[in-house]
Design a protein around this motif. Structure first.
Motif, short mmCIF file in Angstrom:
data_model
loop_
_atom_site.label_atom_id
_atom_site.label_comp_id
_atom_site.label_asym_id
_atom_site.label_seq_id
_atom_site.Cartn_x
_atom_site.Cartn_y
_atom_site.Cartn_z
N PHE A 290 0.96 -1.07 -0.01
CA PHE A 290 0.23 -0.03 0.05
C PHE A 290 0.82 1.04 -0.01
O PHE A 290 0.41 2.14 -0.61
CB PHE A 290 -0.71 -0.03 1.13
N CYS A 291 2.01 1.30 0.77
CA CYS A 291 3.09 2.37 0.77
C CYS A 291 3.44 2.61 -0.33
O CYS A 291 3.65 3.78 -0.86
CB CYS A 291 3.90 2.35 1.98
N PHE B 41 -0.57 18.52 -3.94
CA PHE B 41 -1.05 17.02 -3.84
C PHE B 41 0.02 15.89 -3.50
O PHE B 41 -0.17 15.18 -2.86
CB PHE B 41 -1.69 17.01 -5.16
N ALA B 42 1.01 16.11 -4.24
CA ALA B 42 2.30 15.30 -3.81
C ALA B 42 2.77 15.28 -2.36
O ALA B 42 2.80 14.16 -1.80
CB ALA B 42 3.40 15.60 -4.84
N TYR B 43 2.52 16.73 -1.97
CA TYR B 43 3.12 16.52 -0.41
C TYR B 43 2.22 16.11 0.44
O TYR B 43 2.91 15.27 1.41
CB TYR B 43 3.41 18.07 -0.17
N ARG B 44 1.09 16.20 0.26
CA ARG B 44 -0.14 15.56 1.05
C ARG B 44 -0.05 14.09 1.00
O ARG B 44 -0.35 13.43 1.90
CB ARG B 44 -1.39 16.15 0.93
N ILE B 45 0.04 13.43 -0.07
CA ILE B 45 0.22 12.03 -0.31
C ILE B 45 1.22 11.33 0.42
O ILE B 45 1.10 10.46 1.06
CB ILE B 45 0.23 11.72 -2.04
N ASN B 46 2.36 11.88 0.29
CA ASN B 46 3.75 11.39 0.74
C ASN B 46 3.70 11.55 2.28
O ASN B 46 4.00 10.79 3.00
CB ASN B 46 4.88 12.23 0.11
N ALA B 47 3.03 12.73 2.67
CA ALA B 47 3.09 13.04 4.23
C ALA B 47 1.91 11.90 4.92
O ALA B 47 2.10 11.50 6.04
CB ALA B 47 2.59 14.61 4.37
N ALA B 48 0.98 11.85 4.12
CA ALA B 48 -0.12 10.94 4.80
C ALA B 48 0.27 9.61 4.77
O ALA B 48 -0.09 8.91 5.98
CB ALA B 48 -1.27 11.03 3.89
N VAL B 49 0.91 9.18 3.99
CA VAL B 49 1.48 7.53 3.95
C VAL B 49 3.05 7.45 4.89
O VAL B 49 3.17 6.25 5.03
CB VAL B 49 1.87 6.85 2.57
N PHE B 50 3.56 8.45 4.98
CA PHE B 50 4.92 8.40 5.59
C PHE B 50 4.68 7.66 7.03
O PHE B 50 5.48 6.70 7.27
CB PHE B 50 5.70 9.71 5.85
N PRO B 51 3.64 7.76 8.05
CA PRO B 51 3.66 7.20 9.27
C PRO B 51 3.44 5.65 9.07
O PRO B 51 3.90 4.81 9.75
CB PRO B 51 2.61 7.83 9.80
N LEU B 52 2.65 5.31 7.97
CA LEU B 52 2.52 3.78 7.78
C LEU B 52 3.68 2.97 7.11
O LEU B 52 4.08 1.99 7.76
CB LEU B 52 1.55 3.82 6.62
N TRP B 53 4.53 3.94 6.59
CA TRP B 53 5.81 3.31 6.07
C TRP B 53 6.70 3.01 7.55
O TRP B 53 7.35 2.13 7.45
CB TRP B 53 6.59 4.28 4.92
N THR B 54 6.69 4.04 8.33
CA THR B 54 7.29 3.69 9.41
C THR B 54 6.97 2.48 10.11
O THR B 54 7.49 1.66 10.78
CB THR B 54 7.04 4.98 10.50
N TRP C 278 13.27 5.29 4.23
CA TRP C 278 12.57 6.10 5.49
C TRP C 278 13.31 7.39 5.61
O TRP C 278 12.59 8.48 5.72
CB TRP C 278 12.69 5.22 6.56
N ILE C 279 14.67 7.29 5.65
CA ILE C 279 15.39 8.54 5.73
C ILE C 279 15.15 9.59 4.64
O ILE C 279 15.06 10.80 4.89
CB ILE C 279 17.09 8.12 5.85
N ALA C 280 15.01 9.20 3.24
CA ALA C 280 14.88 9.67 2.10
C ALA C 280 13.75 10.86 2.46
O ALA C 280 13.30 12.02 2.27
CB ALA C 280 14.97 9.03 0.93
N TYR C 281 12.51 10.02 2.62
CA TYR C 281 11.30 10.83 2.99
C TYR C 281 10.96 11.50 4.07
O TYR C 281 10.44 12.52 3.95
CB TYR C 281 10.10 9.55 2.81
N ALA C 282 11.77 11.10 4.99
CA ALA C 282 11.82 12.15 6.30
C ALA C 282 12.74 13.42 5.84
O ALA C 282 11.91 14.49 6.39
CB ALA C 282 12.60 11.38 7.34
#
Length: 360
Positions: free
Chosen positions: A214-215, A265-278, A309-313
């Motif tokens: 999903f991520c 849009f891209a920022y919100r998508i990435n920010a929303a799924v980042f906790p799930l990737w964690t 994870w570091i790259a998206y952070a």
């Protein structure tokens, strides 16, 4: 051959047929999206150019989109004006979409969406049949991961449409890469139905791998929006500087959302799924502890998951830092998604480790 084995073999054959059938329907959807863009190119909208070349004047509202109908005109939609938050930014209305305000183009777009829904349902049935044939979650090898990944990516797109989000412009780019993904799956990555290695016999398979899929699908949608943002931002910059982009660029890019909309849009998508990737990484560590007695072993898959994870952070942090907004942050987002891709394809195919059982 036992009855159970014969049934599983039949289900595997049904799954393969459904996956190929979904590819056929996706291909029809692809041509329908092409038709939407082609008919949309006939419209003379050019609202973005007008907004950028009106001596800095801010448009009060996007004009209605006039469509040709029976020799007259009809209103199709009214685009919203999007304002950048940065100082000295330009005010640019979103484009009308791939149909460009053309009624026939809009019709082909709707047909494309209908075909996409049908293909999604057929592919989902293929994934379910594959799961039934192996009597487990269909995520035990790269072929199964690929067909599930593309299904989820299309599902994310259709969900956004169902939520009335302005993402129909994503359709052509999504379906093109979905076809490439499925083509790679059925030719290079195909693996016959088989049982899992002992380490994968765990309920963590359903938790860890499903969230990873999903991520990845959501990160992919964010990456496409980021790439389009870079093109649209360059287009707007050139117009604002008094340049004249080529006819093809004007025809395509003027119909996309404003660069500010794509960036948000891209920022919100990435920010929303980042906790799930964690959570995905944490779940994998717990599963590793159960299977191998160690939560972290710096296995290549574990290492590249952490690098991703570091790259998206870094990307999310850059968005919060004034000097790294816009294009710089977008490049970080693409690097992060590149890390995710390498973690999947590169590590599985070219690097040996404890996750090698997930290979081709």
């Amino acid at each position: 051959m036992t009855l159970a084995a014969a049934t599983n073999e039949h289900l595997a054959s049904v799954s393969n047929t459904l996956i190929y059938s979904s590819m056929a329907v996706y291909t029809l959807a692809f041509f329908a999206y092409i038709a939407e863009w082609l008919f949309g190119s006939r419209s003379k909208v050019a609202r973005t150019a007008a907004a950028l070349t009106a001596d800095g004047a801010r448009p009060a509202a996007g004009p209605a989109v006039a469509v040709r109908k029976g020799g007259g005109t009809a209103v199709l939609e009214r685009p919203k004006v999007v304002v950048r938050s940065a100082a000295g930014a330009r005010d640019v209305p979103d484009g009308p979409g791939a149909h460009g305000g053309d009624e026939q183009g809009d019709l082909y777009g709707r047909i494309a969406i209908s075909l996409t829904v049908l293909a999604f349902l057929v592919e989902l049935s293929g994934v379910i049949a594959r799961a039934a044939s192996v009597e487990r979650a269909p995520w035990g090898n790269m072929y199964e991961f690929n067909i599930t990944f593309s299904t989820v990516a299309v599902g994310v797109y259709l969900t956004l449409l169902a939520l009335k989000k302005n993402v129909r412009w994503l359709g052509l780019f999504l379906i093109t890469t979905v076809l490439l993904d499925l083509g790679l799956a059925v030719t290079v990555l195909y693996t016959a139905s088989d049982q899992l290695v002992p380490a994968l016999h765990s309920y963590w398979l359903y938790i860890h791998v499903s969230t990873a899929i999903f991520c990845g699908a959501v990160f992919y949608v964010g990456a496409v929006a980021t790439i389009l943002y870079l093109f649209k931002d360059s287009y707007e910059n050139k117009l604002q500087a008094g340049g004249r982009p080529g006819g093809f660029a004007r025809s395509v890019l003027e119909r996309l959302p404003a660069s500010a909309s794509l960036d948000k849009f891209a920022y919100r998508i990435n920010a929303a799924v980042f906790p799930l990737w964690t959570f995905t990484i944490i779940a994998g560590a717990i599963w590793a502890g159960d299977a191998w007695g160690r939560y972290w072993n710096w296995d290549p898959k574990e290492t590249w998951s952490f690098i991703t994870w570091i790259a998206y952070a870094c990307y999310l942090h850059a968005r919060a830092t004034a000097g790294w907004k816009g294009r710089k942050a977008a490049y970080l987002a693409l690097i992060a998604f590149g890390c995710w891709l390498f973690n999947y394809y590169g590590v599985n195919i070219f690097v040996s480790g404890k996750h090698s059982y997930a290979g081709v």
